[in-house]
Design a protein around this motif. Structure first.
Motif, short mmCIF file in Angstrom:
data_model
loop_
_atom_site.label_atom_id
_atom_site.label_comp_id
_atom_site.label_asym_id
_atom_site.label_seq_id
_atom_site.Cartn_x
_atom_site.Cartn_y
_atom_site.Cartn_z
N PRO A 41 90.54 28.28 -63.46
CA PRO A 41 91.08 27.16 -64.24
C PRO A 41 91.95 27.98 -65.39
O PRO A 41 91.39 28.87 -66.15
N GLY A 42 93.12 27.53 -65.58
CA GLY A 42 94.14 28.18 -66.61
C GLY A 42 94.50 29.31 -66.31
O GLY A 42 95.28 30.15 -67.26
N ARG A 43 94.31 30.03 -65.36
CA ARG A 43 94.68 31.36 -64.90
C ARG A 43 95.60 31.43 -63.71
O ARG A 43 95.60 30.65 -62.74
N GLU A 44 96.48 32.59 -63.72
CA GLU A 44 97.38 32.66 -62.33
C GLU A 44 96.45 33.06 -61.28
O GLU A 44 95.40 33.75 -61.38
N ARG A 45 96.80 32.77 -60.13
CA ARG A 45 96.00 33.34 -58.71
C ARG A 45 96.25 34.87 -58.83
O ARG A 45 97.44 35.29 -58.90
N GLU A 46 95.12 35.69 -58.52
CA GLU A 46 94.96 36.96 -58.44
C GLU A 46 94.29 37.80 -57.23
O GLU A 46 93.56 36.75 -56.53
N MET A 47 95.11 38.56 -56.73
CA MET A 47 94.30 39.23 -55.54
C MET A 47 93.04 40.09 -55.92
O MET A 47 92.92 40.69 -56.85
N GLU A 107 98.41 45.69 -50.18
CA GLU A 107 98.60 45.10 -51.60
C GLU A 107 99.90 44.56 -51.98
O GLU A 107 99.92 44.10 -52.74
N GLU A 108 100.71 44.66 -50.66
CA GLU A 108 101.91 43.90 -51.06
C GLU A 108 101.82 42.41 -51.08
O GLU A 108 101.80 41.72 -49.95
N LYS A 109 101.62 41.94 -52.08
CA LYS A 109 101.35 40.32 -52.18
C LYS A 109 102.48 39.56 -51.66
O LYS A 109 102.16 38.33 -51.27
N ALA A 110 103.82 40.04 -51.65
CA ALA A 110 104.93 39.14 -51.14
C ALA A 110 104.73 38.89 -49.84
O ALA A 110 105.47 38.19 -49.10
N THR A 111 104.00 39.91 -48.94
CA THR A 111 103.80 39.55 -47.63
C THR A 111 103.05 38.44 -47.14
O THR A 111 103.08 38.20 -45.88
N TYR A 112 102.18 37.81 -48.14
CA TYR A 112 101.14 36.85 -47.62
C TYR A 112 101.99 35.57 -47.54
O TYR A 112 102.47 34.88 -48.57
N SER A 113 101.81 34.93 -46.37
CA SER A 113 102.39 33.40 -46.32
C SER A 113 101.79 32.51 -45.58
O SER A 113 102.00 31.51 -45.59
N TYR A 114 100.37 32.87 -45.11
CA TYR A 114 99.60 31.89 -44.56
C TYR A 114 98.34 31.90 -45.62
O TYR A 114 97.81 32.87 -45.92
N TRP A 115 98.07 30.62 -45.77
CA TRP A 115 96.82 30.45 -46.81
C TRP A 115 95.90 29.52 -46.32
O TRP A 115 96.29 28.26 -45.58
N GLY A 116 94.75 29.60 -46.65
CA GLY A 116 93.60 28.59 -46.29
C GLY A 116 93.60 27.63 -47.35
O GLY A 116 94.34 27.72 -48.38
#
Length: 125
Positions: A41-47, A107-116
Motif C-alpha cells: 500500500p502506498g508504494r510502487e510495484r517492485e521486482m 532483470e529487464e523489467k520492460a520485458t514482463y507483459s503477462y501478469w497474474g
C-alpha cells in the motif's frame, strides 16, 4: 491463451515462511523469464526476484537476499517463491509475471507483459 494464477498468500507471523505458487497455462514456462513482483500500500510495484529463460540466471532484490528462493518446475509448468524469515515489511500483494520467449537475463523489467492476479501476503503478529 496464456494465463498465470498465483496462490499461497496468507497471514503469517514475523519469522514465518510461505511458498507462493504461480501456475502457468498456455505456454511452457521453462522458456520464458519469470518474475515475482510485489506491491505494498502506498508504494510502487517492485521486482522481488526473477529467473531467466532455461534457468540462465536468477536475481533477488537486496532486501530479500538470503531469505527468498525462486524456482520452477517444468513438469507442472509452475514457478515458486519460497520466503523465509518474513518481516512486516514483506507485506504486499505478490504478482507473478512472465516476459519474453528465450529471454535469458531476467532483470529487464520492460520485458514482463503477462501478469497474474496477485496473492496477498500479510506479515503481522
Amino acid at each position: 491463451q496464456l494465463t498465470l494464477v498465483e496462490s499461497g498468500g496468507d497471514v503469517v507471523q514475523p519469522g514465518g515462511s510461505l511458498r507462493l505458487t504461480c501456475a502457468a497455462t498456455g505456454f511452457s514456462i521453462y522458456y520464458y523469464n519469470v518474475g515475482w513482483f510485489r506491491e505494498a500500500p502506498g508504494r510502487e510495484r517492485e521486482m522481488v526476484s526473477c529467473i531467466g529463460s532455461q534457468d540462465w540466471n536468477t536475481w533477488y532484490t537486496e532486501s530479500v537476499q538470503g531469505r527468498v528462493t525462486i524456482s520452477r518446475d517444468s513438469d507442472s509448468n509452475t514457478a515458486y517463491l519460497e520466503m523465509t524469515s518474513l518481516k512486516p515489511e514483506d507485506t504486499a500483494v505478490y504478482y507473478c509475471a512472465v516476459g519474453k520467449f528465450l529471454q535469458k537475463v531476467c532483470e529487464e523489467k520492460a520485458t514482463y507483459s503477462y501478469w497474474g492476479q496477485g496473492t496477498l501476503v500479510t506479515v503481522s503478529s
